[in-house]
Design a protein around this motif. Structure first.
Motif, PDB file in Angstrom:
ATOM      1  N   ALA A  23       2.682 -44.919  -0.959  1.00 42.95           N
ATOM      2  CA  ALA A  23       3.517 -45.193  -1.858  1.00 42.95           C
ATOM      3  C   ALA A  23       4.300 -44.601  -3.110  1.00 42.95           C
ATOM      4  O   ALA A  23       4.730 -44.709  -3.208  1.00 42.95           O
ATOM      5  CB  ALA A  23       3.238 -46.933  -1.724  1.00 42.95           C
ATOM      6  N   ALA A  24       3.374 -44.480  -3.478  1.00 45.60           N
ATOM      7  CA  ALA A  24       3.902 -43.449  -4.641  1.00 45.60           C
ATOM      8  C   ALA A  24       4.008 -41.740  -4.562  1.00 45.60           C
ATOM      9  O   ALA A  24       5.567 -41.494  -4.968  1.00 45.60           O
ATOM     10  CB  ALA A  24       2.902 -42.944  -5.802  1.00 45.60           C
ATOM     11  N   ILE A  25       4.042 -41.381  -3.505  1.00 43.09           N
ATOM     12  CA  ILE A  25       4.638 -40.082  -2.662  1.00 43.09           C
ATOM     13  C   ILE A  25       6.134 -41.117  -2.364  1.00 43.09           C
ATOM     14  O   ILE A  25       6.450 -39.735  -2.450  1.00 43.09           O
ATOM     15  CB  ILE A  25       4.055 -39.384  -1.966  1.00 43.09           C
ATOM     16  CG1 ILE A  25       2.371 -38.859  -2.674  1.00 43.09           C
ATOM     17  CG2 ILE A  25       4.067 -39.023  -0.583  1.00 43.09           C
ATOM     18  CD1 ILE A  25       3.016 -37.527  -2.333  1.00 43.09           C
ATOM     19  N   ILE A  26       5.889 -41.605  -1.894  1.00 39.61           N
ATOM     20  CA  ILE A  26       7.652 -42.025  -0.680  1.00 39.61           C
ATOM     21  C   ILE A  26       8.241 -42.032  -1.959  1.00 39.61           C
ATOM     22  O   ILE A  26       9.521 -41.368  -1.791  1.00 39.61           O
ATOM     23  CB  ILE A  26       6.907 -42.658  -0.052  1.00 39.61           C
ATOM     24  CG1 ILE A  26       6.272 -42.373   1.644  1.00 39.61           C
ATOM     25  CG2 ILE A  26       8.243 -43.026   0.794  1.00 39.61           C
ATOM     26  CD1 ILE A  26       5.751 -43.242   2.116  1.00 39.61           C
ATOM     27  N   GLY A 219      -0.963 -57.825  -5.193  1.00 41.07           N
ATOM     28  CA  GLY A 219       0.037 -56.630  -5.454  1.00 41.07           C
ATOM     29  C   GLY A 219       0.272 -56.235  -4.442  1.00 41.07           C
ATOM     30  O   GLY A 219      -0.440 -55.784  -3.485  1.00 41.07           O
ATOM     31  N   THR A 220       1.249 -55.484  -4.101  1.00 40.11           N
ATOM     32  CA  THR A 220       1.554 -53.857  -2.898  1.00 40.11           C
ATOM     33  C   THR A 220       1.371 -53.201  -3.647  1.00 40.11           C
ATOM     34  O   THR A 220       1.899 -52.875  -4.861  1.00 40.11           O
ATOM     35  CB  THR A 220       2.697 -54.737  -2.401  1.00 40.11           C
ATOM     36  OG1 THR A 220       3.985 -54.472  -2.970  1.00 40.11           O
ATOM     37  CG2 THR A 220       2.984 -55.864  -2.145  1.00 40.11           C
ATOM     38  N   PRO A 221       1.374 -51.621  -2.443  1.00 39.03           N
ATOM     39  CA  PRO A 221       1.504 -50.533  -3.227  1.00 39.03           C
ATOM     40  C   PRO A 221       2.914 -49.841  -3.397  1.00 39.03           C
ATOM     41  O   PRO A 221       2.792 -49.160  -4.806  1.00 39.03           O
ATOM     42  CB  PRO A 221       0.652 -49.994  -1.590  1.00 39.03           C
ATOM     43  CG  PRO A 221       0.168 -50.901  -1.256  1.00 39.03           C
ATOM     44  CD  PRO A 221       0.969 -52.434  -1.339  1.00 39.03           C
ATOM     45  N   GLU A 222       4.031 -50.808  -3.200  1.00 37.10           N
ATOM     46  CA  GLU A 222       5.657 -50.201  -3.782  1.00 37.10           C
ATOM     47  C   GLU A 222       5.107 -50.862  -5.083  1.00 37.10           C
ATOM     48  O   GLU A 222       6.064 -49.834  -5.446  1.00 37.10           O
ATOM     49  CB  GLU A 222       6.139 -51.010  -2.812  1.00 37.10           C
ATOM     50  CG  GLU A 222       6.672 -50.646  -1.259  1.00 37.10           C
ATOM     51  CD  GLU A 222       5.104 -50.675  -0.712  1.00 37.10           C
ATOM     52  OE1 GLU A 222       5.232 -50.101   0.236  1.00 37.10           O
ATOM     53  OE2 GLU A 222       4.064 -51.783  -0.499  1.00 37.10           O
ATOM     54  N   GLU A 223       4.612 -52.152  -5.057  1.00 35.49           N
ATOM     55  CA  GLU A 223       4.719 -52.153  -6.858  1.00 35.49           C
ATOM     56  C   GLU A 223       4.322 -51.189  -7.685  1.00 35.49           C
ATOM     57  O   GLU A 223       4.454 -51.147  -9.229  1.00 35.49           O
ATOM     58  CB  GLU A 223       4.166 -53.791  -6.954  1.00 35.49           C
ATOM     59  CG  GLU A 223       5.680 -54.902  -6.711  1.00 35.49           C
ATOM     60  CD  GLU A 223       4.431 -56.176  -6.208  1.00 35.49           C
ATOM     61  OE1 GLU A 223       5.275 -56.843  -6.960  1.00 35.49           O
ATOM     62  OE2 GLU A 223       3.437 -56.531  -5.594  1.00 35.49           O
ATOM     63  N   MET A 224       3.125 -50.908  -7.163  1.00 34.74           N
ATOM     64  CA  MET A 224       1.971 -50.168  -8.276  1.00 34.74           C
ATOM     65  C   MET A 224       2.668 -48.654  -8.228  1.00 34.74           C
ATOM     66  O   MET A 224       2.949 -47.619  -9.494  1.00 34.74           O
ATOM     67  CB  MET A 224       0.509 -49.992  -7.472  1.00 34.74           C
ATOM     68  CG  MET A 224       0.023 -50.844  -7.060  1.00 34.74           C
ATOM     69  SD  MET A 224       0.123 -52.145  -8.560  1.00 34.74           S
ATOM     70  CE  MET A 224      -0.181 -54.019  -8.126  1.00 34.74           C
ATOM     71  N   ALA A 225       3.046 -48.516  -6.894  1.00 35.11           N
ATOM     72  CA  ALA A 225       4.463 -46.692  -7.274  1.00 35.11           C
ATOM     73  C   ALA A 225       5.094 -47.027  -8.215  1.00 35.11           C
ATOM     74  O   ALA A 225       5.232 -45.612  -8.929  1.00 35.11           O
ATOM     75  CB  ALA A 225       5.031 -46.951  -5.348  1.00 35.11           C
TER      76      ALA A 225
END
Length: 264
Positions: A23-26, A219-225
């Motif tokens: 998610a962070a990479i994107i 939590g979602t990966p997108e929130e952490m990203a």
């Protein structure tokens, strides 16, 4: 309109073929960065991430690397620079974890957890910092930690130890690298719905567990990203040695709640 904080930047994220790293990479790519997708054992998933990056209009390469090896991490940084000419931001995200009581734990898995989670973070921090110093450009390293750094969760001693150690490592590095304008910050994701969590629990268990914490869900990966990008952003150059907790309140004493009561 998409925010473009990372236009012209080169970003490397370890453990980025799935979960929070993916998610962070994107998100970095969506905001203009050229990115390096690191994987250890699943090239197909890494190439899927590369394809997603290309869909949002940026460039990516996938690099196989076991972050427990310093030489391998050095080579990954060198490959990054060979492809893109520099390295501006590094995110230490790769982890390994088994869940066993320490007195029964398989020591090979125990050591592997420390080698990947703690030493892997150090290896990226050192190799990335050395490249940024050589470039003579500002940079940022964001270290992904966890509430495990300060909550002694049972059956996770090696992981707890590793996260606690890497936080002190990151803050020490923030001081030592300040003369070079290289920022080092920490993000502490809470319980997040990732493939790594599904190694230990079913959908039903995760849903039921998430419902108990103050936020009422995982939590979602997108929130952490989003948190990772915030800490890494060149807009936030006054932040170094800082810690951002994004945990839905799981580190609060939620187990002490006795139910809702309307004010009288």
């Amino acid at each position: 309109m998409t925010q473009r904080d990372f236009e012209g930047q080169v970003v490397l994220v370890t453990g980025s073929s799935q979960g929070i790293g993916r998610a962070a990479i994107i998100e970095f790519a969506r905001q203009g960065a050229k990115v390096v997708v690191n994987y250890h054992s699943n090239p197909e998933k890494a190439e899927e991430v590369v394809a997603e990056v290309e869909k949002v209009g940026s460039e990516a390469i996938a690099v196989k690397c076991d972050v427990s090896s310093y030489e391998a991490v050095e080579a990954m940084v060198a490959e990054t620079v060979s492809k893109f000419g520099k390295l501006d931001i590094a995110v230490s995200n790769a982890v390994y974890s088994d869940r066993e009581f320490f007195y029964e734990a398989d020591l090979e898995g125990f050591r592997r957890t420390i080698d990947v989670t703690m030493w892997g973070a150090f290896h990226l921090l050192r190799a990335a910092s050395r490249q940024m110093i050589a470039q003579e450009t500002p940079g940022a390293v964001t270290v992904i930690s966890s509430p495990h750094a300060f909550i002694p969760a049972p059956k996770a001693m090696a992981y707890n130890m590793s996260k606690a150690a890497l936080e002190h490592m990151a803050k020490t590095a923030a001081i030592e690298l300040s003369d070079f304008k290289i920022r080092v910050n920490i993000v502490q994701p809470g319980w997040t719905d990732t493939p790594g969590e599904r190694k230990f629990a079913t959908d039903d268990v995760l849903e039921a567990g998430g419902a108990k914490i103050p936020a009422g869900r995982l939590g979602t990966p997108e929130e952490m990203a989003e948190a990772i990008c915030y800490m890494s952003s060149p807009r936030n150059t006054y932040m170094t040695g800082a810690t951002l907790l994004v945990d839905g309140g799981i580190s609060l004493p939620w187990w002490g709640k006795t139910g809702r009561a309307a004010p009288s």
